[in-house]
Design an enzyme around this catalytic site. Sequence first.
Site, PDB file in Angstrom:
ATOM      1  N   SER A 143       0.812  -1.228   0.000  1.00  0.00           N
ATOM      2  CA  SER A 143       0.000   0.000   0.000  1.00  0.00           C
ATOM      3  C   SER A 143       0.841   1.272   0.000  1.00  0.00           C
ATOM      4  O   SER A 143       0.406   2.318   0.504  1.00  0.00           O
ATOM      5  CB  SER A 143      -0.957   0.030   1.208  1.00  0.00           C
ATOM      6  OG  SER A 143      -1.691  -1.163   1.269  1.00  0.00           O
ATOM      7  N   ARG A 144       2.047   1.176  -0.519  1.00  0.00           N
ATOM      8  CA  ARG A 144       2.952   2.340  -0.621  1.00  0.00           C
ATOM      9  C   ARG A 144       3.378   2.900   0.740  1.00  0.00           C
ATOM     10  O   ARG A 144       3.825   4.038   0.834  1.00  0.00           O
ATOM     11  CB  ARG A 144       2.342   3.467  -1.477  1.00  0.00           C
ATOM     12  CG  ARG A 144       1.971   3.038  -2.896  1.00  0.00           C
ATOM     13  CD  ARG A 144       3.233   2.747  -3.712  1.00  0.00           C
ATOM     14  NE  ARG A 144       2.980   2.401  -5.090  1.00  0.00           N
ATOM     15  CZ  ARG A 144       2.939   1.141  -5.578  1.00  0.00           C
ATOM     16  NH1 ARG A 144       3.107   0.106  -4.780  1.00  0.00           N
ATOM     17  NH2 ARG A 144       2.765   0.942  -6.854  1.00  0.00           N
ATOM     18  N   LEU A 145       3.195   2.087   1.802  1.00  0.00           N
ATOM     19  CA  LEU A 145       3.634   2.523   3.140  1.00  0.00           C
ATOM     20  C   LEU A 145       5.058   2.012   3.372  1.00  0.00           C
ATOM     21  O   LEU A 145       5.317   1.192   4.267  1.00  0.00           O
ATOM     22  CB  LEU A 145       2.668   2.008   4.216  1.00  0.00           C
ATOM     23  CG  LEU A 145       1.259   2.575   4.138  1.00  0.00           C
ATOM     24  CD1 LEU A 145       0.346   1.941   5.189  1.00  0.00           C
ATOM     25  CD2 LEU A 145       1.287   4.093   4.329  1.00  0.00           C
TER      26      LEU A 145
END
Length: 213
Positions: free
Chosen positions: A188-190
């Site tokens: 999730s692009r975290l």
Amino acid sequence: MLKVDISSLRREYANGTLDESSILKNPFEQFQKWLAEALEAQLPEPTAATLATVDNNHPSCRIILLKSVDLKGFVFFTNYNSRKGRSLVNNPYACLNFYWAELERQVRIEGITERITAAESDAYFTSRPVLSRMSAQASPQSEKIKNREQLEELFEQSVKAGSSVRPSHWGGIRVVPNYIEFWQGRPSRLHDRVIFEREDIAQQDWQIARLAP
Ligand SMILES: Cc1cc2nc3c(=O)[nH]c(=O)nc-3n(C[C@H](O)[C@H](O)[C@H](O)COP(=O)(O)O)c2cc1C
């Protein structure tokens, strides 16, 4: 025209994690750990990095190959008269970026450059295959040349001369960092981003922090 809509290309990163409490406390050792893992994974060109320089507010970058890393810094070899070589005389600050796609990892290294000693450059030059030594002697790297034939003539002259002496304009450059960032892709692009900073490049006194992705 592209046949694929590249704006729709997406990949989830889920290979690993990076934690400021478990990361090695010295960034050179952490880098060596990640490089060893990239070598073990048999990635193509695991030592390749983008080297960015800035000359008169004019940034430029190109790929180089890392040839050694220790507590002093990151060493690559080049022609000191090349565009990058001249740029680093005018402005010694540089950035290296390693991207190990299969491991979903990036390392960003920022610092000041210095030339390694002539004896160190000689030692590496002598270890290179003989034709690579000849091409380092022959190629006026980054200069305009007439055509391919001119380059091949210069190379042949070098082969005929048969010298295995390192030209004084060819040698090693060390990036001595004050900033090293380790990036690990996460879902999730975290992503995880852990940075090391130091005030004094003569000390191994690094401060660790986490950045937002
Ligand atoms: C995989 C790869 C490895 C390279 N390794 C080096 C290197 O170690 N040293 C070098 O001077 N150029 C290397 N080059 C060529 C540079 O990218 C660049 O073309 C050249 O150094 C001239 O750059 P400059 O005009 O900015 O000085 C490499 C290129 C590639 C694609």
